[in-house]
Design an enzyme around this catalytic site. Structure first.
Site, mmCIF file in Angstrom:
data_model
loop_
_atom_site.group_PDB
_atom_site.id
_atom_site.type_symbol
_atom_site.label_atom_id
_atom_site.label_comp_id
_atom_site.label_asym_id
_atom_site.label_seq_id
_atom_site.Cartn_x
_atom_site.Cartn_y
_atom_site.Cartn_z
ATOM 1 N N ARG A 138 0.812 -1.223 0.000
ATOM 2 C CA ARG A 138 0.000 0.000 0.000
ATOM 3 C C ARG A 138 0.846 1.274 0.000
ATOM 4 N NH1 ARG A 138 -5.007 -0.991 4.052
ATOM 5 N NH2 ARG A 138 -5.954 -2.741 2.959
ATOM 6 N N ASP A 170 -16.282 8.871 8.073
ATOM 7 C CA ASP A 170 -15.177 7.913 7.966
ATOM 8 C C ASP A 170 -13.903 8.690 8.292
ATOM 9 O OD1 ASP A 170 -14.980 4.924 6.489
ATOM 10 O OD2 ASP A 170 -13.080 6.018 6.614
HETATM 11 C C1 LIG Z 1 -14.350 -2.375 6.206
HETATM 12 S S1 LIG Z 1 -14.928 -0.723 6.157
HETATM 13 C C2 LIG Z 1 -16.603 -0.915 6.760
HETATM 14 C C3 LIG Z 1 -17.610 -0.352 5.803
HETATM 15 C C4 LIG Z 1 -19.071 -0.579 6.162
HETATM 16 N N1 LIG Z 1 -19.383 -0.081 7.484
HETATM 17 C C5 LIG Z 1 -19.451 -2.031 6.055
HETATM 18 O O1 LIG Z 1 -19.680 -2.680 7.064
HETATM 19 O O2 LIG Z 1 -19.536 -2.545 4.933
HETATM 20 C C6 LIG Z 1 -14.100 -0.003 7.565
HETATM 21 C C7 LIG Z 1 -14.030 1.517 7.513
HETATM 22 O O3 LIG Z 1 -13.633 1.999 8.790
HETATM 23 C C8 LIG Z 1 -12.852 3.154 8.599
HETATM 24 N N2 LIG Z 1 -12.053 3.419 9.810
HETATM 25 C C9 LIG Z 1 -10.957 2.781 10.254
HETATM 26 N N3 LIG Z 1 -10.512 3.343 11.382
HETATM 27 C C10 LIG Z 1 -11.362 4.359 11.682
HETATM 28 C C11 LIG Z 1 -11.438 5.314 12.724
HETATM 29 N N4 LIG Z 1 -10.543 5.351 13.725
HETATM 30 N N5 LIG Z 1 -12.439 6.216 12.696
HETATM 31 C C12 LIG Z 1 -13.348 6.220 11.690
HETATM 32 N N6 LIG Z 1 -13.340 5.329 10.676
HETATM 33 C C13 LIG Z 1 -12.354 4.409 10.677
HETATM 34 C C14 LIG Z 1 -12.023 2.825 7.383
HETATM 35 O O4 LIG Z 1 -11.522 3.990 6.743
HETATM 36 C C15 LIG Z 1 -13.005 2.031 6.523
HETATM 37 O O5 LIG Z 1 -13.610 2.840 5.539
#
Ligand SMILES: C[S@@+](CC[C@H](N)C(=O)[O-])C[C@H]1O[C@@H](n2cnc3c(N)ncnc32)[C@H](O)[C@@H]1O
Length: 276
Positions: free
Chosen positions: A38, A144
């Site tokens: 990445r 996000d």
């Molecule tokens: C796997 S995706 C989940 C998407 C959706 N909620 C789903 O269940 O399909 C995880 C998301 O969490 C976000 N994320 C990770 N750490 C975070 C944080 N500390 N605060 C806010 N968002 C975060 C990432 O950027 C990513 O877009």
């Protein structure tokens, strides 16, 4: 000098600490290949020769931090991921909420929204509900930590795997709530105008403070250790209305954590002290 293709154990440890500091995400040394893959394009774009140089840039230059966060977060998502959740929302939650809150506006928070498939799934179900209940209104806040992925959610243009699966699972919704854009689909403005977008780190309190009837906190706790899972749940708690619901991902359980949430049914929690 360390080559771009090699990540030394010391730099890896420092990078993992930096990921945790800026996102809360707990990575182990086993993620070294993922981190290399990445970060390498970013090293090239900045003409840096080593991961240590990149680490120094992130630590020294605050403007690099958002790029770093975009690169280290995992944003996988799908429309109507985990059908059980959507059955609960459409068949149980919405009718019950409407009976108790007639005339009010349903407030929803998609708290790790990624590229937006989740929040537009919610919006489509709300639009469907509105057909039978014309005075029903809803608003969605989508947040996000990654600004780049939030931009994709805001654009609302989808192709590839997301769309292939949606065409099979919900063909009528594709026809009704999207316009064609080449091989891709664009979410209609009617849905987008119910949504606001904001960058937010779940480890911090939501600002401005706001309360929601439904919080989707799905498939993000899995990236944190128990300490940060507890922090995220604690920070989200004031944002949940007294008889609201918190929805987690299917592989996430919080039963071993000491929290203010009570299990209702798999993946669904309500705040302790709720008068249901
Ligand atoms: C796997 S995706 C989940 C998407 C959706 N909620 C789903 O269940 O399909 C995880 C998301 O969490 C976000 N994320 C990770 N750490 C975070 C944080 N500390 N605060 C806010 N968002 C975060 C990432 O950027 C990513 O877009």
């Amino acid at each position: 000098m360390e080559q771009a293709a090699t990540l030394s154990p010391a730099t890896l440890t420092a990078l993992i600490a930096l990921v945790r500091k800026h996102t809360g995400i707990a990575m182990t040394e086993r993620k070294s290949i993922l981190l290399e893959r990445r970060l390498q394009p970013r090293l090239r774009a900045l003409s840096l020769h080593s991961y240590q140089d990149y680490l120094d840039v992130v630590e020294r230059d605050g403007s690099e931090v958002p790029h770093f966060i975009d690169l280290v977060t995992t944003n996988d998502t799908l429309f109507f991921r985990t059908p059980q959740v959507w059955n609960y929302v459409a068949q149980q939650f919405l009718p019950q909420w409407w009976r108790q809150h007639h005339g009010q506006c349903l407030q929803i928070w998609s708290a790790a929204a990624a590229s937006g498939e989740e929040l537009y799934s919610i919006a489509m179900l709300c639009e469907q509900f509105q057909l039978g209940h014309p005075s029903f209104r809803y608003q969605i806040l989508a947040t996000d930590i990654s600004g780049q992925i939030l931009e994709q959610a805001r654009a609302g243009v989808y192709g590839g795997r997301s769309v292939e699966r949606l065409r099979v699972s919900h063909p009528a919704f594709v026809k009704k709530y999207f316009s064609a854009e080449g091989d891709s689909l664009r979410v209609l403005d009617a849905l987008k105008k119910q949504v606001s977008f904001a960058s937010h780190n779940l480890l911090l309190p939501l600002r401005p403070a706001q309360q929601f009837d439904l919080i989707f906190l799905r498939n993000v706790l899995i990236y944190f250790d128990a300490e940060h899972q507890h922090t995220v749940l604690h920070q989200a708690r004031p944002s949940l209305k007294p008889n609201g619901r918190l929805i987690l991902g299917e592989s996430e359980t919080i039963s071993r954590l000491d929290t203010d949430y009570v299990f209702e049914t798999p993946m669904i929690y309500y705040p302790s002290g709720a008068m249901l």
